[in-house]
Design a protein around this motif. Structure first.
Motif, PDB file in Angstrom:
ATOM      1  N   LEU A  62       0.816  -1.219   0.000  1.00 33.78           N
ATOM      2  CA  LEU A  62       0.000   0.000   0.000  1.00 33.78           C
ATOM      3  C   LEU A  62       0.852   1.272   0.000  1.00 33.78           C
ATOM      4  O   LEU A  62       0.308   2.381   0.077  1.00 33.78           O
ATOM      5  N   THR A  64       2.812   2.634   2.271  1.00 33.00           N
ATOM      6  CA  THR A  64       2.558   3.444   3.463  1.00 33.00           C
ATOM      7  C   THR A  64       3.767   4.279   3.884  1.00 33.00           C
ATOM      8  O   THR A  64       3.609   5.309   4.543  1.00 33.00           O
ATOM      9  N   CYS A  69       7.074   5.440  -1.267  1.00 32.35           N
ATOM     10  CA  CYS A  69       6.042   6.021  -2.136  1.00 32.35           C
ATOM     11  C   CYS A  69       6.635   7.062  -3.080  1.00 32.35           C
ATOM     12  O   CYS A  69       6.374   7.042  -4.290  1.00 32.35           O
ATOM     13  N   LYS A  92     -11.046  -1.753  -3.604  1.00 35.03           N
ATOM     14  CA  LYS A  92     -10.714  -0.680  -2.664  1.00 35.03           C
ATOM     15  C   LYS A  92      -9.207  -0.537  -2.508  1.00 35.03           C
ATOM     16  O   LYS A  92      -8.685   0.578  -2.440  1.00 35.03           O
ATOM     17  N   MET A  93      -8.495  -1.662  -2.457  1.00 38.56           N
ATOM     18  CA  MET A  93      -7.037  -1.620  -2.330  1.00 38.56           C
ATOM     19  C   MET A  93      -6.410  -0.951  -3.554  1.00 38.56           C
ATOM     20  O   MET A  93      -5.489  -0.143  -3.430  1.00 38.56           O
ATOM     21  N   GLU A  95      -7.774   1.241  -5.482  1.00 39.48           N
ATOM     22  CA  GLU A  95      -8.074   2.677  -5.407  1.00 39.48           C
ATOM     23  C   GLU A  95      -7.144   3.389  -4.410  1.00 39.48           C
ATOM     24  O   GLU A  95      -6.684   4.506  -4.664  1.00 39.48           O
ATOM     25  N   LYS A  96      -6.846   2.720  -3.288  1.00 40.31           N
ATOM     26  CA  LYS A  96      -5.952   3.301  -2.285  1.00 40.31           C
ATOM     27  C   LYS A  96      -4.535   3.469  -2.842  1.00 40.31           C
ATOM     28  O   LYS A  96      -3.873   4.478  -2.592  1.00 40.31           O
ATOM     29  N   GLU A  99      -4.444   6.342  -5.278  1.00 42.21           N
ATOM     30  CA  GLU A  99      -4.506   7.621  -4.549  1.00 42.21           C
ATOM     31  C   GLU A  99      -3.167   7.925  -3.895  1.00 42.21           C
ATOM     32  O   GLU A  99      -2.689   9.067  -3.945  1.00 42.21           O
ATOM     33  N   ARG A 100      -2.572   6.907  -3.300  1.00 40.22           N
ATOM     34  CA  ARG A 100      -1.292   7.096  -2.608  1.00 40.22           C
ATOM     35  C   ARG A 100      -0.191   7.534  -3.581  1.00 40.22           C
ATOM     36  O   ARG A 100       0.665   8.347  -3.235  1.00 40.22           O
TER      37      ARG A 100
END
Length: 263
Positions: A62, A64, A69, A92-93, A95-96, A99-100
């Motif tokens: 993700l 984080t 990132c 959903k993952m 999309e996250k 976005e990240r």
């Protein structure tokens, strides 16, 4: 830049089929488990499959951590692919992740059920649950840099246009027990290389230094008096390099041969 997603439960074969889907969508870029790949090559990122726990793996996937990132964001800007496919265990993952990484809105999410059969998904699940095996859609020589000393196995898939190499890894969090390669294995390889290199008389001493990036093998040898020392040392060096990488999956950073004398 167009953004696509490939969604499906863990262990259903998403990474295995991602290269073929990228080709179909015209997506040069791929985001998979913390890595950014472009044209089948690892460009930036840290593989979630290298993490020690499943929780750490999810966090890596993700993006984080800010430095992780930002490095991937920078690489995406530099490569500027026309399209990117993001792999995730849910819509959903995906999309996250988009976005990240500050990517445009997702154009379409493909589900693994749309591109595979039930038998293919069951087979993938079996490999994951019984053997702890995971796929990274990149050549082994690139994956080895992040997975030095891990279980590695190259697999090659052929399409109409090209051969797509994938690499099987077994992450730490998938181990049923410890995966250890004894230093004696390296020492035995050096002895084997010495015996099969014309001009090398004996191995006096061998050292093996290993960390997360890879390993360095150092060996002190005696040469046959009548041999060409430099030629023999180079031949032994090359043989050690080839055998260690092939048999142990270590990323070999260097092989150093010191000639102590002759007999």
């Amino acid at each position: 830049m167009e953004i696509y997603g490939l969604s499906g439960k863990s262990g259903t074969g998403k990474s295995y089929h991602s290269a073929e889907l990228c080709a179909r969508l015209g997506a040069r870029g791929l985001i998979d488990d913390g890595l950014f790949l472009c044209d089948g090559n690892i460009i930036a990122g840290i593989s979630a499959k290298k993490q020690a726990t499943s929780v750490a793996a999810i966090r890596t996937a993700l993006f984080t951590k800010d430095d992780h990132c930002k490095s991937v964001q920078k690489a995406i800007k530099q490569q500027n692919p026309e399209a990117i496919l993001i792999i995730g265990t849910s819509d959903k993952m995906i999309e996250k992740i988009a976005e990240r990484l500050n990517l445009p809105a997702i154009k379409e999410i493909v589900h693994i059920e749309d591109i595979t059969t039930e038998d293919q998904r069951l087979k993938a699940r079996k490999y994951r649950e019984e053997n702890g095996m995971h796929i990274i859609p990149a050549p082994t020589f690139q994956v080895r840099k992040q997975f030095s000393g891990y279980f590695l196995d190259p697999r090659r898939s052929f399409s109409k246009d090209s051969a797509i190499e994938k690499t099987i890894v077994r992450p730490t969090y998938s181990y049923l027990g410890d995966y250890v390669i004894s230093e004696k294995v390296i020492f035995d390889i050096v002895e084997y290389a010495a015996k099969h290199t014309h001009g090398v008389a004996d191995v006096l001493w061998t050292a093996f230094d290993n960390d997360d990036n890879g390993c360095v093998v150092r060996s002190v040898v005696l040469m046959d008096k009548a041999s060409q020392f430099k030629t023999a040392a180079l031949a032994m060096q090359e043989l050690i390099y080839e055998i260690v990488e092939e048999m142990t999956a270590f990323n070999v950073l260097g092989v150093e041969i010191e000639i102590r004398g002759y007999r």
